[in-house]
Scaffold this motif. Structure first.
Motif, mmCIF file in Angstrom:
data_model
loop_
_atom_site.group_PDB
_atom_site.id
_atom_site.type_symbol
_atom_site.label_atom_id
_atom_site.label_comp_id
_atom_site.label_asym_id
_atom_site.label_seq_id
_atom_site.Cartn_x
_atom_site.Cartn_y
_atom_site.Cartn_z
ATOM 1 N N THR A 11 0.920 -1.170 0.109
ATOM 2 C CA THR A 11 -0.026 -0.075 0.095
ATOM 3 C C THR A 11 0.921 1.177 -0.006
ATOM 4 O OG1 THR A 11 -1.738 -1.170 1.180
ATOM 5 C CG2 THR A 11 -1.869 1.190 1.284
ATOM 6 N N ALA A 12 0.640 1.983 -1.262
ATOM 7 C CA ALA A 12 1.654 3.067 -1.081
ATOM 8 C C ALA A 12 1.118 4.254 -0.231
ATOM 9 C CB ALA A 12 1.623 3.822 -2.607
ATOM 10 N N ASP A 13 1.941 4.539 0.683
ATOM 11 C CA ASP A 13 1.246 5.520 1.955
ATOM 12 C C ASP A 13 1.814 7.047 1.568
ATOM 13 O OD1 ASP A 13 -0.001 5.607 4.528
ATOM 14 O OD2 ASP A 13 1.979 6.762 5.309
ATOM 15 N N PRO A 14 0.799 7.732 1.327
ATOM 16 C CA PRO A 14 1.021 9.127 0.930
ATOM 17 C C PRO A 14 1.910 9.959 1.779
ATOM 18 C CG PRO A 14 -1.517 8.776 0.850
ATOM 19 C CD PRO A 14 -0.853 7.604 1.544
ATOM 20 N N ARG A 15 2.793 10.547 1.050
ATOM 21 C CA ARG A 15 3.766 11.369 2.201
ATOM 22 C C ARG A 15 3.385 12.674 2.438
ATOM 23 N NH1 ARG A 15 5.781 7.017 -0.153
ATOM 24 N NH2 ARG A 15 7.896 7.189 -1.230
ATOM 25 N N ALA A 16 3.059 12.800 3.923
ATOM 26 C CA ALA A 16 2.837 14.090 4.380
ATOM 27 C C ALA A 16 4.003 15.244 4.072
ATOM 28 C CB ALA A 16 2.592 13.881 5.877
ATOM 29 N N ASP A 17 5.372 14.757 3.909
ATOM 30 C CA ASP A 17 6.425 15.652 3.774
ATOM 31 C C ASP A 17 6.690 15.641 2.328
ATOM 32 O OD1 ASP A 17 7.172 13.192 3.551
ATOM 33 O OD2 ASP A 17 8.988 13.311 5.072
ATOM 34 N N ALA A 18 5.825 15.434 1.286
ATOM 35 C CA ALA A 18 6.221 15.345 -0.097
ATOM 36 C C ALA A 18 6.725 16.757 -0.473
ATOM 37 C CB ALA A 18 4.975 15.156 -0.875
ATOM 38 N N GLU A 19 7.506 16.803 -1.319
ATOM 39 C CA GLU A 19 7.819 17.927 -2.002
ATOM 40 C C GLU A 19 7.226 18.557 -2.747
ATOM 41 O OE1 GLU A 19 11.229 19.452 -1.216
ATOM 42 O OE2 GLU A 19 11.538 17.665 0.109
ATOM 43 N N PRO A 20 7.091 19.997 -3.025
ATOM 44 C CA PRO A 20 6.216 20.417 -4.077
ATOM 45 C C PRO A 20 6.929 20.276 -5.436
ATOM 46 C CG PRO A 20 7.302 22.325 -2.801
ATOM 47 C CD PRO A 20 7.688 20.642 -2.059
ATOM 48 N N PHE A 21 6.009 20.315 -6.572
ATOM 49 C CA PHE A 21 6.538 19.936 -7.685
ATOM 50 C C PHE A 21 5.680 21.041 -8.689
ATOM 51 C CE2 PHE A 21 6.739 17.883 -11.761
ATOM 52 C CZ PHE A 21 8.106 17.902 -11.916
ATOM 53 N N PRO A 22 6.079 21.576 -9.758
ATOM 54 C CA PRO A 22 5.651 22.451 -10.734
ATOM 55 C C PRO A 22 4.826 21.552 -11.915
ATOM 56 C CG PRO A 22 7.873 22.619 -11.297
ATOM 57 C CD PRO A 22 7.654 21.568 -9.954
ATOM 58 N N PHE A 49 -1.033 -7.188 -5.460
ATOM 59 C CA PHE A 49 -0.961 -6.659 -4.448
ATOM 60 C C PHE A 49 -2.493 -6.306 -3.693
ATOM 61 C CE2 PHE A 49 3.267 -4.245 -5.426
ATOM 62 C CZ PHE A 49 3.876 -5.539 -5.543
ATOM 63 N N ARG A 50 -3.224 -5.755 -4.570
ATOM 64 C CA ARG A 50 -4.436 -5.345 -4.062
ATOM 65 C C ARG A 50 -5.317 -6.565 -3.832
ATOM 66 N NH1 ARG A 50 -3.112 -0.912 -7.328
ATOM 67 N NH2 ARG A 50 -3.468 -1.898 -9.269
ATOM 68 N N ALA A 51 -5.171 -7.537 -4.302
ATOM 69 C CA ALA A 51 -6.117 -8.885 -4.035
ATOM 70 C C ALA A 51 -5.585 -9.553 -2.654
ATOM 71 C CB ALA A 51 -5.916 -9.699 -5.182
ATOM 72 N N ASN A 71 7.079 1.656 -25.748
ATOM 73 C CA ASN A 71 6.525 1.044 -27.119
ATOM 74 C C ASN A 71 5.922 -0.295 -26.926
ATOM 75 O OD1 ASN A 71 7.169 3.468 -28.235
ATOM 76 N ND2 ASN A 71 9.192 2.775 -28.830
ATOM 77 N N ASP A 72 6.182 -1.087 -26.067
ATOM 78 C CA ASP A 72 5.828 -2.309 -26.116
ATOM 79 C C ASP A 72 4.894 -2.559 -24.721
ATOM 80 O OD1 ASP A 72 5.261 -5.196 -25.753
ATOM 81 O OD2 ASP A 72 7.372 -5.713 -25.984
ATOM 82 N N PRO A 73 3.366 -2.574 -25.200
ATOM 83 C CA PRO A 73 2.424 -2.606 -24.100
ATOM 84 C C PRO A 73 2.425 -3.601 -23.066
ATOM 85 C CG PRO A 73 1.572 -3.183 -26.095
ATOM 86 C CD PRO A 73 2.948 -2.614 -26.456
ATOM 87 N N ALA A 74 3.337 -4.783 -23.380
ATOM 88 C CA ALA A 74 3.496 -5.924 -22.645
ATOM 89 C C ALA A 74 3.871 -5.474 -21.253
ATOM 90 C CB ALA A 74 4.230 -6.814 -23.343
ATOM 91 N N TYR A 75 4.903 -4.532 -21.294
ATOM 92 C CA TYR A 75 5.557 -4.145 -19.848
ATOM 93 C C TYR A 75 4.546 -3.465 -19.035
ATOM 94 C CZ TYR A 75 9.927 -5.515 -22.137
ATOM 95 O OH TYR A 75 10.994 -6.166 -22.987
ATOM 96 N N ARG A 76 3.763 -2.726 -19.842
ATOM 97 C CA ARG A 76 2.803 -1.924 -18.690
ATOM 98 C C ARG A 76 1.599 -2.926 -18.307
ATOM 99 N NH1 ARG A 76 1.162 3.042 -17.226
ATOM 100 N NH2 ARG A 76 2.856 4.048 -18.438
ATOM 101 N N ILE A 77 1.278 -3.973 -18.996
ATOM 102 C CA ILE A 77 0.349 -4.935 -18.782
ATOM 103 C C ILE A 77 0.907 -5.759 -17.516
ATOM 104 C CG2 ILE A 77 -0.920 -7.132 -19.533
ATOM 105 C CD1 ILE A 77 -0.979 -5.713 -22.185
ATOM 106 N N GLY A 78 2.183 -5.947 -17.731
ATOM 107 C CA GLY A 78 3.027 -6.970 -16.728
ATOM 108 C C GLY A 78 2.900 -5.997 -15.536
ATOM 109 N N SER A 79 3.291 -4.804 -15.529
ATOM 110 C CA SER A 79 3.253 -3.952 -14.378
ATOM 111 C C SER A 79 1.811 -3.893 -13.523
ATOM 112 C CB SER A 79 3.738 -2.585 -14.488
ATOM 113 O OG SER A 79 3.843 -1.773 -13.463
ATOM 114 N N ALA A 80 1.093 -3.442 -14.397
ATOM 115 C CA ALA A 80 -0.285 -3.569 -13.669
ATOM 116 C C ALA A 80 -0.988 -5.023 -13.155
ATOM 117 C CB ALA A 80 -1.417 -3.129 -14.946
ATOM 118 N N ARG A 81 -0.467 -5.998 -13.736
ATOM 119 C CA ARG A 81 -1.086 -7.197 -13.479
ATOM 120 C C ARG A 81 -0.423 -7.561 -11.864
ATOM 121 N NH1 ARG A 81 1.694 -11.900 -13.168
ATOM 122 N NH2 ARG A 81 3.226 -11.108 -14.347
ATOM 123 N N ILE A 82 0.963 -6.996 -11.663
ATOM 124 C CA ILE A 82 1.459 -7.295 -10.166
ATOM 125 C C ILE A 82 0.767 -6.271 -9.434
ATOM 126 C CG2 ILE A 82 3.461 -7.284 -9.098
ATOM 127 C CD1 ILE A 82 3.301 -9.620 -10.746
#
Length: 413
Positions: free
Chosen positions: A224-235, A390-392, A375-386
């Motif tokens: 679970t990616a915990d939001p950073r309360a001390d996150a740096e500002p970014f433009p 995690f959520r499951a 350029n290869d959607p397989a990598y994004r699919i693989g990342s999303a699958r993992i």
């Protein structure tokens, strides 16, 4: 209200993954006392936990290097810190009367104090888990990808001998036991993992190498990616819509000159926009010739950047890899130290990105690797699958309920 003690390790990569767990424990009505070093006080207290300082006794360090000697030095370091802290904190912790002690897998003093006080102990793997049973099933993997001993003359001489790994572990375990007055011990599970009857892993079996080696005492709780309360500002308004390549090499590495130069050569003038985080140890104003398509900053809000990124170039720390997977962002992993080499291999095997050997790091292979994951959607699919795996798992709610159930069982036994 039950009182729970958490013993942490003073590294950002070990503290950050625990904050969501601590917050959940507090929300369930538990009083949590979190031991760590003073620089982490703010983020720990924001979870609702009570912070207690190690008072300068820890100063944990990631040991760079590879091979059998480094393995032994790191084991000695953990044991020396473990005994020191267990002795110094015993009276204080005893007075707190905890019902449970939860500790980082590297925090051997947590395991020691739980045993001395006779309370249930839970070990938490904030980094990529590695256990003895994994190495027993594939000794070569341990020697080459964990110890990084592929060039060791002794390993080369005996490579392929099936008894090399057990003999090494037996020898190192005996040395550690003799030096520190222990009984029978397995240096991997008992020292580097501080194994308990319940061991919490912030990952999923779908991402874990040799997942069959992990018995029912290991609980996979996703990430679970915990939001950073001390996150740096970014433009954010400076992001112009081109494919976004986010580059970061964590908080441990300081000698980043070659990596930064290689990244600028790789992507300067490419039809991408690059956001690079270089840390506070590196002076951004010292950089010359920063390409127009680059935004270079000491720190950036990583979670927010990953929500917009199309590719992530990372050193391969556990937090970075897990957060990228949660966001479904494919990676190019350039490992530098310690367990990052294992993390890079996990990403590669999950088809969530590409692993580059740091020894061969150069602009051209980096550029080609990033082009591939863009350029290869397989990598994004693989990342999303993992990320979905995690959520499951049931996440932190399941983890907290398991800790409470385990503690009640042990207390009432």
């Amino acid at each position: 209200m039950a009182k729970v003690i958490y013993f942490g390790v003073d590294l950002h990569g070990h503290v950050n993954p625990t904050l969501g767990l601590i917050r959940k424990l507090v929300e369930r009505g538990n009083e949590v006392v979190y031991y760590c070093s003073d620089e982490f006080r703010g983020k720990i207290e924001r979870t609702g936990a009570t912070f207690r300082s190690y008072r300068g006794l820890l100063n944990f360090a990631m040991h760079e290097g590879s091979g059998i000697d480094t393995f032994l030095v790191f084991a000695d370091f953990i044991m020396e810190k473990g005994r020191l802290l267990a002795d110094r904190l015993f009276e204080e912790v005893s007075g707190l009367r905890p019902v449970c002690i939860i500790h980082d897998a590297f925090a051997y003093w947590g395991k020691e104090l739980a045993a001395k006080l006779g309370v249930p102990g839970v070990s938490v793997f904030a980094n990529f888990p590695f256990i003895h049973e994994m190495a027993a099933s594939d000794p070569g993997f341990f020697m080459e990808h964990v110890l990084r001993a592929g060039d060791d003359p002794l390993y080369k001489k005996y490579k392929g001998h099936t008894d090399m790994y057990p003999k090494l572990i037996e020898k190192v375990s005996r040395m550690i036991a003799r030096r520190h007055g222990l009984g029978e011990v397995n240096v991997i599970n008992d020292v580097f993992g501080s194994k308990q009857p319940l061991n919490l892993i912030f990952s999923s079996r779908a991402f874990q190498l040799y997942e069959e080696a992990f018995d029912e005492s290991y609980l996979f709780a996703g990430y679970t990616a915990d939001p950073r309360a001390d996150a740096e500002p970014f433009p954010m308004d400076r992001l112009d819509g081109r494919p976004l390549v986010y580059i970061a090499f964590g908080t441990i590495l300081h000698d980043l000159g070659d990596l930064i130069e290689g990244c600028m050569k790789a992507f300067g003038g490419e039809e991408v926009q690059v956001v690079m985080s270089v840390g506070r140890q590196f002076k951004v104003e010292q950089l010359a010739g920063v390409p127009d398509n680059f935004l270079v900053m000491p720190y950036v809000p990583q979670l927010e950047l990953l929500e917009r990124a199309d590719a992530f170039v990372t050193h391969g720390g556990a937090n970075s890899i897990y957060e990228s997977l949660c966001a479904g962002v494919p990676m190019v992993v350039v490992p530098q130290v310690f367990d990052e080499f294992m993390g890079a291999l996990m990403v590669e095997r999950a088809e969530a990105g590409i692993r580059l050997e740091s020894e061969a790091f150069a602009p051209e292979p980096l550029r080609e690797a990033v082009r591939s994951v863009l350029n290869d959607p397989a990598y994004r699919i693989g990342s999303a699958r993992i990320g979905d795996s995690f959520r499951a798992t049931g996440g932190l709610d399941m983890a907290v309920q398991s800790i409470i159930h385990y503690t009640e069982q042990r207390v009432n036994a």
